[in-house]
Design a protein around this motif. Sequence first.
Motif, PDB file in Angstrom:
ATOM      1  N   TYR A  96      51.782  75.389  43.668  1.00  0.00           N
ATOM      2  CA  TYR A  96      53.185  75.713  43.465  1.00  0.00           C
ATOM      3  C   TYR A  96      54.075  74.648  44.116  1.00  0.00           C
ATOM      4  N   GLY A  99      53.135  70.915  42.598  1.00  0.00           N
ATOM      5  CA  GLY A  99      53.257  70.846  41.157  1.00  0.00           C
ATOM      6  C   GLY A  99      51.960  70.442  40.471  1.00  0.00           C
ATOM      7  N   ARG A 101      51.248  67.909  38.552  1.00  0.00           N
ATOM      8  CA  ARG A 101      50.876  66.503  38.682  1.00  0.00           C
ATOM      9  C   ARG A 101      50.255  66.237  40.054  1.00  0.00           C
ATOM     10  N   GLU A 103      48.778  68.412  41.889  1.00  0.00           N
ATOM     11  CA  GLU A 103      47.489  69.095  41.892  1.00  0.00           C
ATOM     12  C   GLU A 103      46.421  68.235  41.209  1.00  0.00           C
ATOM     13  N   LEU A 153      58.736  78.709  42.827  1.00  0.00           N
ATOM     14  CA  LEU A 153      57.969  77.492  42.563  1.00  0.00           C
ATOM     15  C   LEU A 153      56.780  77.803  41.654  1.00  0.00           C
ATOM     16  N   GLY A 156      58.038  78.043  38.180  1.00  0.00           N
ATOM     17  CA  GLY A 156      58.262  76.703  37.672  1.00  0.00           C
ATOM     18  C   GLY A 156      56.973  76.001  37.278  1.00  0.00           C
ATOM     19  N   TYR A 157      55.914  76.227  38.048  1.00  0.00           N
ATOM     20  CA  TYR A 157      54.616  75.611  37.732  1.00  0.00           C
ATOM     21  C   TYR A 157      54.157  76.034  36.339  1.00  0.00           C
ATOM     22  N   GLU A 160      56.500  74.772  33.485  1.00  0.00           N
ATOM     23  CA  GLU A 160      56.241  73.357  33.207  1.00  0.00           C
ATOM     24  C   GLU A 160      54.985  73.185  32.357  1.00  0.00           C
TER      25      GLU A 160
END
Length: 258
Positions: A96, A99, A101, A103, A153, A156-157, A160
């Motif tokens: 989270y 993000g 990328r 990760e 967050l 958002g993850y 995205e």
Amino acid sequence: MWQPDGWDVRVRLGILTPHADVGPESELRAMAPPEVGLHAARVPFAAMAGGGVMAPTIPLGPVRAFAEPPHVDAAAELLAAAPVAVIGYAFTSSAYVIGARGEAHMLARLGERAHGLPVVATCAAVVEALRVLGVERIGLVDPPWFDATLNDLGRGYYEEAGFEVPYAAPCGLPGEQRAVRPKSLHDWVASRLPDTADAVVIGGNGFRSVGVIGALEATLGRPVLTANQVLLWAALRAAGASAEGVTGYGRLFGGPGA
């Protein structure tokens, strides 16, 4: 004549887990059949103290630090020296914070330290599982110790990654890990998941949740994914191993309604 001794397994899975957390090992062992070996390496996590005591709300700094060198890298390298086929990263919240990328970069780095052994992570596994199940809209339920910022967050993850998230919230149950009970979690989620969500995602590898998967799917009529459930699924796939013998843990493993 001879008693089972744990040596005769068809695949061994390595697990990276916070140093004081027994959740990932407990749930993975409950789901995995006896012929799947599980071997954990412990990684320091500054938000947990001895005895598994955790801050009521975990701050973002220790969450980010868990995914960074040197501790998790060293643990991955040591774990890869054992005869394991894959390493699973049993930690939700860092994805989270860093993000998708970040990760992906972390997984590549850990894979190098593990001498090319496949490394799978919880949130990336959730995304893969949702796509396999054909899910487009999710309800996200995070542990009580995730605050609104961390939960946002998480929303958002997944947004995205291309999913709609019509509902996202930390669970309103008691914040102490060991105070969570399956019935309470079932009732809390079942009373809040909106009809607009195609599935529910329950975050947190330390959140006691795999025991409610079957009951929640029966109640909601929709797939239920939890952190350790998807981690086991992804680890077996990465190892080229069958999930045969994993029963009662949802549509992801071919349960009722799959």
